[in-house]
Design a protein around this motif. Structure first.
Motif, PDB file in Angstrom:
ATOM      1  N   HIS A 301      -6.139 -25.749  55.880  1.00 38.26           N
ATOM      2  CA  HIS A 301      -7.447 -26.004  55.473  1.00 38.26           C
ATOM      3  C   HIS A 301      -8.105 -24.733  56.763  1.00 38.26           C
ATOM      4  O   HIS A 301      -7.546 -24.491  58.066  1.00 38.26           O
ATOM      5  N   PRO A 302      -9.293 -23.812  56.654  1.00 39.27           N
ATOM      6  CA  PRO A 302      -9.770 -22.709  57.583  1.00 39.27           C
ATOM      7  C   PRO A 302     -10.184 -23.497  58.596  1.00 39.27           C
ATOM      8  O   PRO A 302     -10.106 -22.967  59.597  1.00 39.27           O
ATOM      9  N   THR A 303     -10.666 -24.756  58.971  1.00 38.36           N
ATOM     10  CA  THR A 303     -10.478 -25.122  59.906  1.00 38.36           C
ATOM     11  C   THR A 303     -10.735 -27.086  59.615  1.00 38.36           C
ATOM     12  O   THR A 303     -11.343 -27.399  59.784  1.00 38.36           O
ATOM     13  N   PRO A 304      -9.098 -26.776  60.586  1.00 36.89           N
ATOM     14  CA  PRO A 304      -8.931 -28.421  59.842  1.00 36.89           C
ATOM     15  C   PRO A 304      -9.920 -28.806  60.670  1.00 36.89           C
ATOM     16  O   PRO A 304     -10.313 -30.647  60.224  1.00 36.89           O
ATOM     17  N   GLU A 305      -9.966 -29.283  61.349  1.00 34.43           N
ATOM     18  CA  GLU A 305     -10.646 -29.993  62.502  1.00 34.43           C
ATOM     19  C   GLU A 305     -12.240 -30.357  62.106  1.00 34.43           C
ATOM     20  O   GLU A 305     -12.468 -31.785  62.566  1.00 34.43           O
ATOM     21  N   ARG A 306     -12.909 -29.561  60.987  1.00 32.97           N
ATOM     22  CA  ARG A 306     -13.602 -30.059  60.544  1.00 32.97           C
ATOM     23  C   ARG A 306     -13.679 -30.880  58.775  1.00 32.97           C
ATOM     24  O   ARG A 306     -14.890 -30.675  57.990  1.00 32.97           O
ATOM     25  N   ALA A 307     -12.419 -31.183  58.183  1.00 29.60           N
ATOM     26  CA  ALA A 307     -12.125 -31.584  57.598  1.00 29.60           C
ATOM     27  C   ALA A 307     -12.276 -32.754  56.882  1.00 29.60           C
ATOM     28  O   ALA A 307     -12.259 -33.512  57.405  1.00 29.60           O
ATOM     29  N   LEU A 308     -12.857 -32.928  55.392  1.00 28.31           N
ATOM     30  CA  LEU A 308     -13.066 -33.592  55.025  1.00 28.31           C
ATOM     31  C   LEU A 308     -12.365 -34.795  55.011  1.00 28.31           C
ATOM     32  O   LEU A 308     -12.623 -36.469  54.475  1.00 28.31           O
ATOM     33  N   SER A 309     -10.605 -34.279  55.041  1.00 30.98           N
ATOM     34  CA  SER A 309      -9.832 -35.439  54.172  1.00 30.98           C
ATOM     35  C   SER A 309      -8.510 -35.065  54.988  1.00 30.98           C
ATOM     36  O   SER A 309      -8.568 -33.841  54.650  1.00 30.98           O
ATOM     37  N   ASP A 310      -8.001 -35.618  55.654  1.00 31.50           N
ATOM     38  CA  ASP A 310      -6.987 -35.253  55.598  1.00 31.50           C
ATOM     39  C   ASP A 310      -6.888 -33.973  57.311  1.00 31.50           C
ATOM     40  O   ASP A 310      -5.701 -32.777  56.649  1.00 31.50           O
ATOM     41  N   GLY A 311      -7.235 -33.629  57.656  1.00 30.56           N
ATOM     42  CA  GLY A 311      -7.305 -32.577  58.981  1.00 30.56           C
ATOM     43  C   GLY A 311      -6.602 -32.531  59.789  1.00 30.56           C
ATOM     44  O   GLY A 311      -5.637 -31.530  59.839  1.00 30.56           O
ATOM     45  N   GLY A 312      -5.842 -34.179  59.837  1.00 29.29           N
ATOM     46  CA  GLY A 312      -4.983 -33.653  61.082  1.00 29.29           C
ATOM     47  C   GLY A 312      -3.693 -33.394  60.808  1.00 29.29           C
ATOM     48  O   GLY A 312      -3.014 -33.421  61.427  1.00 29.29           O
ATOM     49  N   GLN A 313      -3.080 -33.946  59.307  1.00 31.18           N
ATOM     50  CA  GLN A 313      -1.770 -32.730  58.350  1.00 31.18           C
ATOM     51  C   GLN A 313      -2.191 -31.490  58.256  1.00 31.18           C
ATOM     52  O   GLN A 313      -1.001 -30.812  58.012  1.00 31.18           O
ATOM     53  N   SER A 314      -3.502 -30.391  58.441  1.00 28.88           N
ATOM     54  CA  SER A 314      -3.611 -29.725  57.732  1.00 28.88           C
ATOM     55  C   SER A 314      -3.076 -28.771  58.595  1.00 28.88           C
ATOM     56  O   SER A 314      -3.490 -28.746  59.668  1.00 28.88           O
ATOM     57  N   LEU A 315      -2.408 -27.786  57.881  1.00 24.67           N
ATOM     58  CA  LEU A 315      -2.223 -26.158  59.296  1.00 24.67           C
ATOM     59  C   LEU A 315      -2.633 -25.447  58.778  1.00 24.67           C
ATOM     60  O   LEU A 315      -3.938 -25.361  58.374  1.00 24.67           O
ATOM     61  N   TYR A 316      -3.312 -24.463  60.348  1.00 30.32           N
ATOM     62  CA  TYR A 316      -3.638 -24.077  60.439  1.00 30.32           C
ATOM     63  C   TYR A 316      -4.105 -22.730  59.786  1.00 30.32           C
ATOM     64  O   TYR A 316      -2.169 -22.787  59.756  1.00 30.32           O
ATOM     65  N   PRO A 317      -4.982 -21.783  58.919  1.00 32.11           N
ATOM     66  CA  PRO A 317      -3.751 -20.596  58.561  1.00 32.11           C
ATOM     67  C   PRO A 317      -3.181 -20.191  58.992  1.00 32.11           C
ATOM     68  O   PRO A 317      -2.166 -19.549  58.394  1.00 32.11           O
ATOM     69  N   ASP A 318      -2.969 -19.348  60.248  1.00 32.02           N
ATOM     70  CA  ASP A 318      -1.390 -18.542  61.127  1.00 32.02           C
ATOM     71  C   ASP A 318      -0.683 -19.368  61.790  1.00 32.02           C
ATOM     72  O   ASP A 318       0.990 -18.869  61.171  1.00 32.02           O
TER      73      ASP A 318
END
Ligand code: PEP
Ligand code: MN
Length: 350
Positions: A301-318
């Motif tokens: 996710h481009p900004t996982p902390e703002r994701a509407l679902s599963d932000g905690g398991q989403s990688l940052y692009p880098d």
């Protein structure tokens, strides 16, 4: 039951076997192969008298498939099935495609940022749910048709293949209009009417392992899709429920060599849902490639902390970009390569 024809059997002899199977009230599926031609008898063959078929001209052998799933088994088809969802995106061969993207499609800006980032890092397919099977009815349910339209825009701009989930029959027809591969999520692995429906639609299907499904259950679910005439099925290990709350799921990588032994279908791994924790995704994605997975699917996710679902398991692009570099090295160590987007072949080697 599988009827293996003699080497050099004529078309007329193959037709004769097909006719006999149909006369006996079953469906016949002729399968010309590199090594041999076989004719499959589709259906419950428990009561079939194989001596009638064994006596036909050109027949070498009749094999009774010992597993409860038939067309999915290695006995039915010894060679790997290669599932191509878009040009250059093929699962089951030496090349390993990486699928990446957010859990959900949230907005045009978000999906385009995610698509550009994962393409630049080396993914060849974009994931993102438009129809979300959420545990709570009050959680974000996805953008529906609008989400599919945004995925189509992202494909147009980046050239990435699209993988997205369908939750019901109507949704599956809609997803098929937009996507290159229809995802059936863990919660729907045993939704048999949906499996039959995607079998009839005929598009490639990504079938995820159910939350408490055995490998046998997973392969029987795939059989529903093949039984409708669609052999373009990619299996996906995404972890199963366990007694241990330390992780969201228990990522069962043994599924990879097990499925390779039992079935000709490709199997990929999803370490994002498999672990549920961002810092566990990278090590388990590396392990999946080392174990022989035919692909990985990773939430980015481009900004996982703002994701509407599963932000905690989403990688940052880098983080994802470093992961792909590592996966490329691991694939090389086991005689495989990561798939690259057609047209970027020389750039990806550096
Ligand atoms: C997903 O891929 O976002 C998803 C919902 O996965 P699963 O069905 O494996 O939980
Ligand atoms: Mn998710």
């Amino acid at each position: 039951m599988l009827v293996v024809m003699q080497h050099g059997a004529t078309q007329a002899q193959v037709d004769g076997v097909v006719r006999t199977i149909e006369e006996m009230g079953y469906q016949a599926r002729a399968m010309p192969g590199a090594q041999r031609t076989a004719v499959g008898l589709v259906g419950n063959d428990g009561r079939v008298d194989s001596s009638r078929i064994e006596a036909l001209e050109g027949v070498a052998q009749v094999i009774h498939v010992s597993q409860p799933y038939k067309q999915v088994s290695r006995e039915w088809r010894p060679e790997n099935t290669i599932v191509t969802i878009a040009p250059g995106v093929a699962f089951g061969g030496d090349e390993i495609p990486v699928i990446a993207g957010p859990c959900s499609v949230e907005s045009e800006e978000q999906i385009l940022a995610a698509a550009r980032a994962v393409r630049d890092a080396g993914a060849v397919a974009l994931r993102g749910g438009a129809f979300k099977p959420r545990s709570s009815p009050y959680a974000f349910q996805g953008l529906g048709r609008k989400g599919l339209e945004l995925l189509a825009i992202a494909r147009e701009e980046t050239g990435l293949a699209i993988v997205t989930e369908a939750m019901d029959d109507e949704g599956a027809h809609l997803v098929a209009e937009f996507a290159d591969c229809i995802q059936i999520g863990a919660r729907n692995m045993q939704n048999y009417s949906l499996l039959r429906s995607v079998g009839r639609i005929g598009k490639p299907v990504l079938l995820k392992r159910g939350l408490a499904a055995t490998i046998n259950d997973l392969l029987l679910s795939a059989e529903y899709i093949l039984a409708e005439g669609n052999s373009q099925v990619i299996l996906c290990e995404r972890g199963v429920r366990s007694f241990d709350p330390a992780v969201r799921n228990m990522f069962d990588l043994t599924a990879v060599p097990l499925v390779h032994k039992l079935s000709h279908l490709p199997i990929i791994a999803d370490p994002s849902h498999g672990t549920g924790l961002r810092d566990k995704v990278t090590p388990m994605a590396r392990a999946a490639i080392a174990a022989g997975a035919d692909g990985v699917m990773v939430e980015v996710h481009p900004t996982p902390e703002r994701a509407l679902s599963d932000g905690g398991q989403s990688l940052y692009p880098d983080q994802f970009a470093s992961l792909v570099r590592e996966l490329r090295a691991i694939a090389g160590a086991i005689g495989r390569t990561l798939a690259v987007q057609p047209g970027t072949r020389s750039a990806a080697r550096v």
